[in-house]
Design a protein around this motif. Structure first.
Motif, PDB file in Angstrom:
ATOM      1  N   GLU A 492       0.813  -1.211   0.000  1.00  0.00           N
ATOM      2  CA  GLU A 492       0.000   0.000   0.000  1.00  0.00           C
ATOM      3  C   GLU A 492       0.849   1.265   0.000  1.00  0.00           C
ATOM      4  OE1 GLU A 492      -2.208   0.858   3.560  1.00  0.00           O
ATOM      5  OE2 GLU A 492      -0.844  -0.362   4.809  1.00  0.00           O
ATOM      6  N   PHE A 493       2.128   1.139   0.382  1.00  0.00           N
ATOM      7  CA  PHE A 493       3.017   2.296   0.405  1.00  0.00           C
ATOM      8  C   PHE A 493       3.802   2.462  -0.900  1.00  0.00           C
ATOM      9  CE2 PHE A 493       3.508   1.682   5.292  1.00  0.00           C
ATOM     10  CZ  PHE A 493       2.230   2.201   5.466  1.00  0.00           C
ATOM     11  N   LEU A 494       3.650   1.521  -1.818  1.00  0.00           N
ATOM     12  CA  LEU A 494       4.439   1.537  -3.051  1.00  0.00           C
ATOM     13  C   LEU A 494       3.697   2.232  -4.184  1.00  0.00           C
ATOM     14  CD1 LEU A 494       5.876  -2.101  -3.060  1.00  0.00           C
ATOM     15  CD2 LEU A 494       7.028  -0.003  -2.319  1.00  0.00           C
ATOM     16  N   ASP A 504       5.090  11.593  -1.747  1.00  0.00           N
ATOM     17  CA  ASP A 504       3.963  12.526  -1.672  1.00  0.00           C
ATOM     18  C   ASP A 504       2.750  11.874  -2.346  1.00  0.00           C
ATOM     19  OD1 ASP A 504       2.307  14.676  -1.435  1.00  0.00           O
ATOM     20  OD2 ASP A 504       3.377  15.969  -2.847  1.00  0.00           O
ATOM     21  N   PRO A 505       2.073  10.949  -1.648  1.00  0.00           N
ATOM     22  CA  PRO A 505       0.956  10.224  -2.278  1.00  0.00           C
ATOM     23  C   PRO A 505      -0.222  11.141  -2.587  1.00  0.00           C
ATOM     24  CG  PRO A 505       1.083   9.722   0.064  1.00  0.00           C
ATOM     25  CD  PRO A 505       2.307  10.522  -0.265  1.00  0.00           C
ATOM     26  N   VAL A 506      -0.806  10.955  -3.779  1.00  0.00           N
ATOM     27  CA  VAL A 506      -2.003  11.697  -4.178  1.00  0.00           C
ATOM     28  C   VAL A 506      -2.996  10.708  -4.765  1.00  0.00           C
ATOM     29  CG1 VAL A 506      -0.813  13.892  -4.630  1.00  0.00           C
ATOM     30  CG2 VAL A 506      -1.023  12.199  -6.460  1.00  0.00           C
ATOM     31  N   ARG A 507      -4.278  11.088  -4.710  1.00  0.00           N
ATOM     32  CA  ARG A 507      -5.315  10.206  -5.224  1.00  0.00           C
ATOM     33  C   ARG A 507      -5.881  10.788  -6.523  1.00  0.00           C
ATOM     34  NH1 ARG A 507      -7.136   5.807  -2.953  1.00  0.00           N
ATOM     35  NH2 ARG A 507      -6.204   6.343  -0.929  1.00  0.00           N
ATOM     36  N   LEU A 508      -6.013   9.941  -7.545  1.00  0.00           N
ATOM     37  CA  LEU A 508      -6.559  10.350  -8.824  1.00  0.00           C
ATOM     38  C   LEU A 508      -8.085  10.307  -8.761  1.00  0.00           C
ATOM     39  CD1 LEU A 508      -4.218   8.342 -11.236  1.00  0.00           C
ATOM     40  CD2 LEU A 508      -3.799  10.525 -10.112  1.00  0.00           C
ATOM     41  N   PRO A 509      -8.765  10.971  -9.710  1.00  0.00           N
ATOM     42  CA  PRO A 509     -10.230  10.895  -9.741  1.00  0.00           C
ATOM     43  C   PRO A 509     -10.747   9.464  -9.829  1.00  0.00           C
ATOM     44  CG  PRO A 509      -9.481  12.669 -11.146  1.00  0.00           C
ATOM     45  CD  PRO A 509      -8.256  11.937 -10.693  1.00  0.00           C
ATOM     46  N   SER A 510      -9.937   8.577 -10.422  1.00  0.00           N
ATOM     47  CA  SER A 510     -10.342   7.171 -10.545  1.00  0.00           C
ATOM     48  C   SER A 510     -10.207   6.422  -9.223  1.00  0.00           C
ATOM     49  CB  SER A 510      -9.484   6.471 -11.608  1.00  0.00           C
ATOM     50  OG  SER A 510      -8.111   6.522 -11.242  1.00  0.00           O
ATOM     51  N   THR A 512      -7.220   5.751  -7.771  1.00  0.00           N
ATOM     52  CA  THR A 512      -5.879   5.171  -7.683  1.00  0.00           C
ATOM     53  C   THR A 512      -4.959   6.071  -6.861  1.00  0.00           C
ATOM     54  OG1 THR A 512      -6.178   4.183  -9.862  1.00  0.00           O
ATOM     55  CG2 THR A 512      -3.932   4.285  -9.002  1.00  0.00           C
ATOM     56  N   LEU A 513      -4.148   5.455  -6.014  1.00  0.00           N
ATOM     57  CA  LEU A 513      -3.169   6.173  -5.215  1.00  0.00           C
ATOM     58  C   LEU A 513      -1.819   6.074  -5.912  1.00  0.00           C
ATOM     59  CD1 LEU A 513      -3.199   7.692  -2.479  1.00  0.00           C
ATOM     60  CD2 LEU A 513      -2.273   5.599  -1.440  1.00  0.00           C
ATOM     61  N   ILE A 514      -1.129   7.209  -6.044  1.00  0.00           N
ATOM     62  CA  ILE A 514       0.133   7.239  -6.784  1.00  0.00           C
ATOM     63  C   ILE A 514       1.000   8.365  -6.241  1.00  0.00           C
ATOM     64  CG2 ILE A 514      -0.696   8.821  -8.579  1.00  0.00           C
ATOM     65  CD1 ILE A 514       0.848   7.106 -10.631  1.00  0.00           C
TER      66      ILE A 514
END
Length: 576
Positions: A492-494, A504-510, A512-514
């Motif tokens: 989950e951290f990758l 610096d994790p961000v979440r996409l509208p879909s 997905t965490l990236i």
């Protein structure tokens, strides 16, 4: 305007087509003559079957020479008519008035730019050919009769430059990228000849280039407009766009290099770097172009080296079937042209990065999270190609013929490295590049640039490079120690693309965490979600504060555990 379009400009087009045909046939003729000379030079060593082949090639060569002479006669007839100084002088005056009229139709403000947000109805109603005719006439003139341009005064050139600056800066008014790209041809011509561009296309005299020194609108807007167009030309919509863009960028790199030497234009270029989103895209294109052009050039050099080795054995070469030998020589000539073109372009782009990053304010932009990794990987890769274990594969006969100057390229790369060396983020990015990073490459670069024939690096530069190499060794050791401390990282951290722990994790509208640097790097070239292909922009990214805190806590806990383990080991050793 219609008469000029169907008469003068059409004649220039026919002349250009004849010139291209003449050039192609002349190259083909030279290749066949060289083949004949090589076969004759073999004398008694020539295989018996090749005798008939030689007679056939000689007959074809004579026929081709006769056809090319006919084309040359047509070419000279067109040149005699089109080179009439009075005709061209009148045409210049006419198109100068058209240029002024086109600018007036756009209703510019008193200061010249920016143009109104709403395109005036009169300008919208004008056919594109009105402006294209002016651009095509100037392009033909610089190729066919540059001496006529030299006879006009810088003041007369002002109207043409005003038109080009106005519409290069206003893509809403001129949407056709190829029309705007044509303007760069004349602007490149106006760059005066220097030692750096001595071997390149024709250039204007210092007298004519004086228009750059006095044109206030150009001083404020032309350099930023070119830097923005450098990015815009990436997406032309044409099936040949992937190759055309390099030709236009080649023109622009020469113009921008000259502008960097002029204080007013240099100030405008530095000002463009402060518009971070725009300049980041510009840097991304520089990186893309550098990698692609270097790969193309080095791949062709390897092919050229192979053919050169085979040509050294003339008997074995002559033993090939004629059609095979002919096709291979055609491919060899094409590879030579491609290698020369892309090697020149690579040198120009690297030189641009070198002089831009000499300004600390500009170099800082290259250190942004979405760029620094790509910059480091690019420089590591180039070092590996030039001084790595396989660098001997690039040794060809007459390297200057292909504009291949490995030591000069190495100096460019080493200088760029020293510009970035003071930034901690760059050193960390360099050692994270598992594909190409090697401290041995930097050591060899120092040795090569410290001695031998010019160019060599200054002592302060060599010291800075060696210091950076030592710093990288320390950073690599620290990185390996940190990886050992972290151990196995929860999935989950990758980052789902790089499979590295996120910063610096961000979440996409879909959903997905990236990691932010990863997705921002992707969006520089493609504004879509890499997982769903839906439209995506930077402002649509949502920071995941909770996940960032979890990752930070994970790092702290693992580091603390490693510290306790280390203390326990030390205590055990003392007891023992």
């Amino acid at each position: 305007m219609r008469v000029q379009h169907m008469g003068l400009l059409s004649s220039f087009t026919v002349y250009q087509q004849l010139a291209q045909q003449h050039h192609r046939w002349r190259n083909e003729l030279q290749m066949r003559e060289a083949e004949v000379a090589r076969m004759r030079g073999m004398g008694g060593a020539l295989p018996a079957a090749a005798g008939t082949m030689l007679e056939t090639i000689e007959a074809e060569t004579a026929k081709l020479r006769k056809s090319n002479d006919v084309v040359k006669r047509y070419l000279l007839c067109y040149a005699a008519q089109l080179a009439d100084p009075k005709l061209l002088s009148l045409a210049i005056r006419y198109y100068r008035l058209v240029a002024r009229w086109l600018v007036a139709c756009a209703h510019p403000p008193p200061e010249g730019l920016p143009l109104p947000a709403a395109v005036p109805r009169l300008f919208s109603a004008l056919p594109e050919s009105c402006m294209d005719d002016v651009a095509q006439f100037l392009k033909h003139l610089t190729n066919f009769a540059p001496n006529v341009l030299e006879d006009i005064s810088p003041d007369e050139m002002t109207d043409f430059v005003t038109m080009m600056v106005t519409f290069l800066s206003s893509p809403r008014y001129v949407k056709n990228p190829y029309l705007r790209a044509t303007f760069t041809r004349l602007l490149r011509y106006l760059v005066p000849r220097s030692e750096a561009n001595e071997a390149k296309a024709s250039h204007a005299s210092e007298r004519l280039a004086a228009v750059f020194h006095t044109h206030r609108l150009a001083q404020a807007h032309l350099a930023p407009a070119l830097m923005q167009f450098f990015v815009d030309i990436e997406f032309t919509g044409s099936h040949t766009g992937a190759y055309d863009k390099y030709e236009y960028r080649h023109e622009m790199t020469q113009i921008l290099e000259y502008f960097w030497t002029l204080p007013e234009y240099r100030q405008a270029m530095v000002g463009f770097t402060r518009e971070t989103p725009k300049f980041v895209r510009f840097v991304n294109m520089l990186i893309n172009d550098s990698i692609f052009s270097m790969d193309e050039a080095l791949t062709k050099l390897a092919s050229i080296r192979t053919v050169q080795a085979e040509l050294a054995d003339q008997v074995a070469w002559a033993a090939q079937p004629r059609n095979v030998a002919h096709q291979r020589m055609q491919q060899h000539n094409q590879d030579e042209n491609t290698a020369r073109y892309f090697m020149q372009f690579t040198s120009e782009v690297l030189h641009m990065i070198e002089y831009l990053t000499a300004e600390k304010e500009v170099a800082l932009v290259f250190m942004l999270p979405e760029l620094v990794g790509r910059v480091a990987s690019m420089l590591n890769y180039f070092l590996a190609q030039l001084v790595g274990p396989k660098c001997s594969n690039l040794k060809v006969k007459e390297p200057e013929k292909y504009m291949f100057q490995p030591k000069k390229l190495l100096l460019n790369i080493a200088t760029i490295l020293t510009h970035f060396a003071p930034f901690d983020a760059f050193g960390q990015a360099v050692v994270r590049d598992e594909r190409s990073y090697s401290p041995n490459n930097m050591s060899k670069a120092v040795r090569v640039l410290a001695s031998g024939l010019p160019p060599t690096m200054s002592q302060p530069g060599l010291l800075a490079l060696e210091t950076f190499r030592s710093k990288c060794v320390e950073l690599k050791a620290a990185e390996e120690e940190e990886e050992e401390e972290l151990g196995e990282v929860p999935d989950e951290f990758l980052d789902p693309i790089t499979m590295e722990i996120m910063v610096d994790p961000v979440r996409l509208p879909s959903g997905t965490l990236i990691d932010r640097p990863t997705i921002c790097r992707h969006l520089l070239s493609d504004e879509t979600d890499p997982f769903t292909r839906q439209r995506l922009t930077v402002d649509m990214l949502v920071p995941d504060v909770e996940m960032k805190a979890k990752i930070a806590q994970f790092r702290l806990s693992r580091k603390a555990a490693a510290g306790k383990a280390g203390s326990a080991d030390t205590a055990a050793m003392e007891v023992g």
